[in-house]
Design a protein around this motif. Structure first.
Motif, PDB file in Angstrom:
ATOM      1  N   SER B 180       0.828  -1.205   0.000  1.00 12.80           N
ATOM      2  CA  SER B 180       0.000   0.000   0.000  1.00 12.80           C
ATOM      3  C   SER B 180       0.856   1.245   0.000  1.00 12.80           C
ATOM      4  O   SER B 180       0.614   2.174  -0.773  1.00 12.80           O
ATOM      5  CB  SER B 180      -0.917   0.001   1.229  1.00 12.80           C
ATOM      6  N   TYR B 181       1.854   1.269   0.872  1.00 13.62           N
ATOM      7  CA  TYR B 181       2.692   2.468   0.925  1.00 13.62           C
ATOM      8  C   TYR B 181       3.521   2.626  -0.344  1.00 13.62           C
ATOM      9  O   TYR B 181       3.790   3.738  -0.787  1.00 13.62           O
ATOM     10  CB  TYR B 181       3.567   2.458   2.174  1.00 13.62           C
ATOM     11  N   MET B 182       3.940   1.521  -0.941  1.00 17.48           N
ATOM     12  CA  MET B 182       4.653   1.622  -2.210  1.00 17.48           C
ATOM     13  C   MET B 182       3.772   2.298  -3.247  1.00 17.48           C
ATOM     14  O   MET B 182       4.218   3.136  -4.028  1.00 17.48           O
ATOM     15  CB  MET B 182       5.047   0.222  -2.708  1.00 17.48           C
ATOM     16  N   ALA B 183       2.490   1.945  -3.227  1.00 15.40           N
ATOM     17  CA  ALA B 183       1.577   2.552  -4.188  1.00 15.40           C
ATOM     18  C   ALA B 183       1.338   4.017  -3.873  1.00 15.40           C
ATOM     19  O   ALA B 183       0.947   4.786  -4.747  1.00 15.40           O
ATOM     20  CB  ALA B 183       0.248   1.805  -4.196  1.00 15.40           C
ATOM     21  N   MET B 184       1.597   4.406  -2.626  1.00 15.87           N
ATOM     22  CA  MET B 184       1.280   5.775  -2.214  1.00 15.87           C
ATOM     23  C   MET B 184       2.503   6.677  -2.142  1.00 15.87           C
ATOM     24  O   MET B 184       2.421   7.766  -1.581  1.00 15.87           O
ATOM     25  CB  MET B 184       0.585   5.753  -0.845  1.00 15.87           C
ATOM     26  N   VAL B 185       3.633   6.239  -2.674  1.00 18.21           N
ATOM     27  CA  VAL B 185       4.832   7.089  -2.558  1.00 18.21           C
ATOM     28  C   VAL B 185       4.612   8.462  -3.180  1.00 18.21           C
ATOM     29  O   VAL B 185       5.193   9.442  -2.739  1.00 18.21           O
ATOM     30  CB  VAL B 185       6.104   6.468  -3.179  1.00 18.21           C
ATOM     31  N   ALA B 186       3.747   8.542  -4.196  1.00 23.18           N
ATOM     32  CA  ALA B 186       3.502   9.834  -4.826  1.00 23.18           C
ATOM     33  C   ALA B 186       2.836  10.803  -3.862  1.00 23.18           C
ATOM     34  O   ALA B 186       2.857  12.017  -4.088  1.00 23.18           O
ATOM     35  CB  ALA B 186       2.649   9.655  -6.071  1.00 23.18           C
TER      36      ALA B 186
END
Lengths: 56, 384, 73
Positions: B180-186
């Motif tokens: 989830s956090y990888m997807a939210m790095v932006a």
């Protein structure tokens, strides 16, 4: 809860330093490989050029 | 007389219902919002299957008198792919290695430093988790703290591997946090990057293209990395070995069919099995605890501190470097490949429209994968 | 009147072109979109002016340093 803070400190401190050490060594090794491959390629090119000059 | 078929409704608890809804949400996010679909869709399905009562899918194979009893499909995958023998995440690494292009790092090996610096997020989350354990807020010992901390490595399979070996009851939740956090790095990274850099620094122009990397260098890279890392940190061998093996398949030029298979059919097959198992490893009994929220919070802290650490190292390199060096690329040491690099590319162009940092950003990005694999090995050698 | 050549920053592919010969552009306007390293990125105008030449079209492969546009400002 009984936590071995000594071990924790070791893992954090020593571990973090170790990661840097390993990656620095990797960086040096890869850089060295680059340099060596570059030199070998250059000497091959020069060897080829000299051969052509001798033939002509 | 045959037992009358029982519905599962009687055993359905609120926790089950909640997690089924979470699973449905994941599937929604995957299909409608294109949010990490390759992970969230199977994980969502696994969550649903694990939280519908009475299916028998999760029965794990137990050895009784030298023989294994009956078990459910998901129980088998979890037991033999993750718990007893942690095979699935390692096989994913073969595929990941085959998909990874190390040329931007080979061209500028100093970027390894950024891959190391960003791992500070792991250390901080580790200490944070231990603090929670120390004050009795959560039952986090060294193993649990390490499993939570490795979320900061921003690498799904590494997180799964370490957690499976050190704190298997948290496998699902740490994996979900990581992906989830990888997807939210932006969303996570830009505010931190902006806070730690000046406008001037963000505008620093770097040559978009790097020097040509020869085939020989590309072939020697995985071999040299593998031997060096494993000699120094032997317990990182499963991850690093498989990763570099996959990369060698890619760069050797001699095994196109194997490389192609590794990058496609192989990694896709293992992804299906692994993600389904990860979702299935989250029945309500394991997840509905306050610790879960703490894991999510610590994971986020790991990502944030890793970003900060990378950017700060980037600033240090900027000061020391002879050539122009944009400190933002340090954030890519948080190895969410290629999401982090894209974030930095966009921020770079915002500051300076002619600045194309992408290739420079990929260097630290892939270095971070190596860095987190090394830290995983260190954690496992002490605690595993 | 100064002429500027806008070059490709790296090897990639042109996805779409937003301007044509004679178009007026302001600084930072999107002139075209390229794809490199699997990411879509805009090429923005370095200065305001008129597009004097367009050397590329959608779908074209480009190499680093290839001329893309000439801007007159």
């Amino acid at each position: 809860m009984g936590i071995d803070w000594g071990l924790a400190a070791q893992i954090s401190g020593f571990g973090f330093v170790l990661v840097f050490a390993v990656l620095i060594m990797l960086a040096l090794a890869i850089w060295l490989v680059g340099v060596i491959v570059g030199r070998v390629a250059t000497s091959k090119a020069e060897g080829g050029k000299k051969e052509n000059e001798l033939r002509n | 007389m045959l037992g009358f078929p029982q519905t599962g409704l009687a055993d359905l608890t609120l926790g089950h219902v909640l997690l089924i809804c979470v699973g449905l949400t994941f599937i929604y996010l995957a299909i409608v919002k294109d949010f990490e679909p390759y992970e969230l869709l199977p994980i969502g399905m696994g969550l649903i299957l694990a939280n519908l009562p009475g299916t028998g899918l999760l029965v794990q194979p137990q050895e009784v008198g030298g023989e294994f009893g009956t078990a459910g499909l998901l129980g088998i995958l979890i037991e033999f792919g993750l718990l007893r023998y942690t095979v699935l995440p390692l096989l994913i690494f073969v595929g990941l290695g085959a998909l990874t292009d190390f040329a931007p790092l080979i061209a500028r090996p100093r970027l390894f430093l950024l891959g190391a610096a960003a791992q500070v997020g792991i250390i901080i989350a580790f200490l944070g988790a231990l603090a929670l354990g120390h004050f009795g807020i959560a039952e986090f010992g060294l193993e649990e703290a390490a499993a939570i901390a490795i979320i900061g490595g921003a690498d799904g399979p590494t997180t799964i591997y370490v957690t499976a070996r050190l704190a298997p009851e948290m496998m699902g939740i740490t994996a979900v946090a990581a992906y989830s956090y990888m997807a939210m790095v932006a969303i996570i990274q830009p505010p931190i990057i902006r806070a730690l850099t000046s406008k001037r620094e963000r505008e620093i122009y770097m040559e978009p293209e790097l020097r040509e990397v020869s085939k020989t260098e590309e072939i020697l890279f995985p071999i040299v990395c593998l031997i060096l890392i494993i000699l120094l940190v032997p317990r990182s061998a499963p991850i690093v070995g498989m990763f570099m093996f996959g990369n060698l398949l890619r760069v050797s030029g001699a095994v196109e069919r194997l490389s192609d298979t590794a990058q496609n059919a192989f990694i896709n097959s293992i992804t299906i099995l692994l993600m389904l198992s990860i979702g299935a490893s989250m029945p309500a009994e394991l997840v509905m605890r306050p610790e879960t929220l703490m894991v999510l919070a610590l994971g986020l802290i790991a990502f944030a501190c890793g970003t900060a650490g990378g950017v700060l190292m980037g600033k240090l390199m900027m000061l020391v470097s002879k050539e122009p060096f944009n400190p933002m690329i340090g954030a890519c040491g948080v190895s969410a490949v290629p999401m982090s690099a894209r974030v930095v590319q966009r921020m770079g162009q915002e500051a300076n429209p002619n600045n194309f940092l992408l290739m420079n950003a990929m260097g630290p990005n892939v270095a971070g994968v190596v860095g987190s694999a090394v830290i995983a090995g260190i954690l496992l050698s002490v605690l595993g | 009147m100064a002429e500027q050549i806008v070059k490709a920053p790296m090897r990639g592919r042109v996805i779409r072109v937003h301007v044509e010969k004679g178009s007026q552009v302001k600084e930072r306007d999107r002139m075209c979109d390229i794809e490199a390293l699997k990411m879509e990125m805009p090429i923005m105008a370095p200065a305001s002016g008129t597009i004097k030449e367009v050397y590329i079209s959608a779908g074209q492969e480009i190499g680093g340093g290839d001329p893309l546009f000439v801007i007159e400002s």
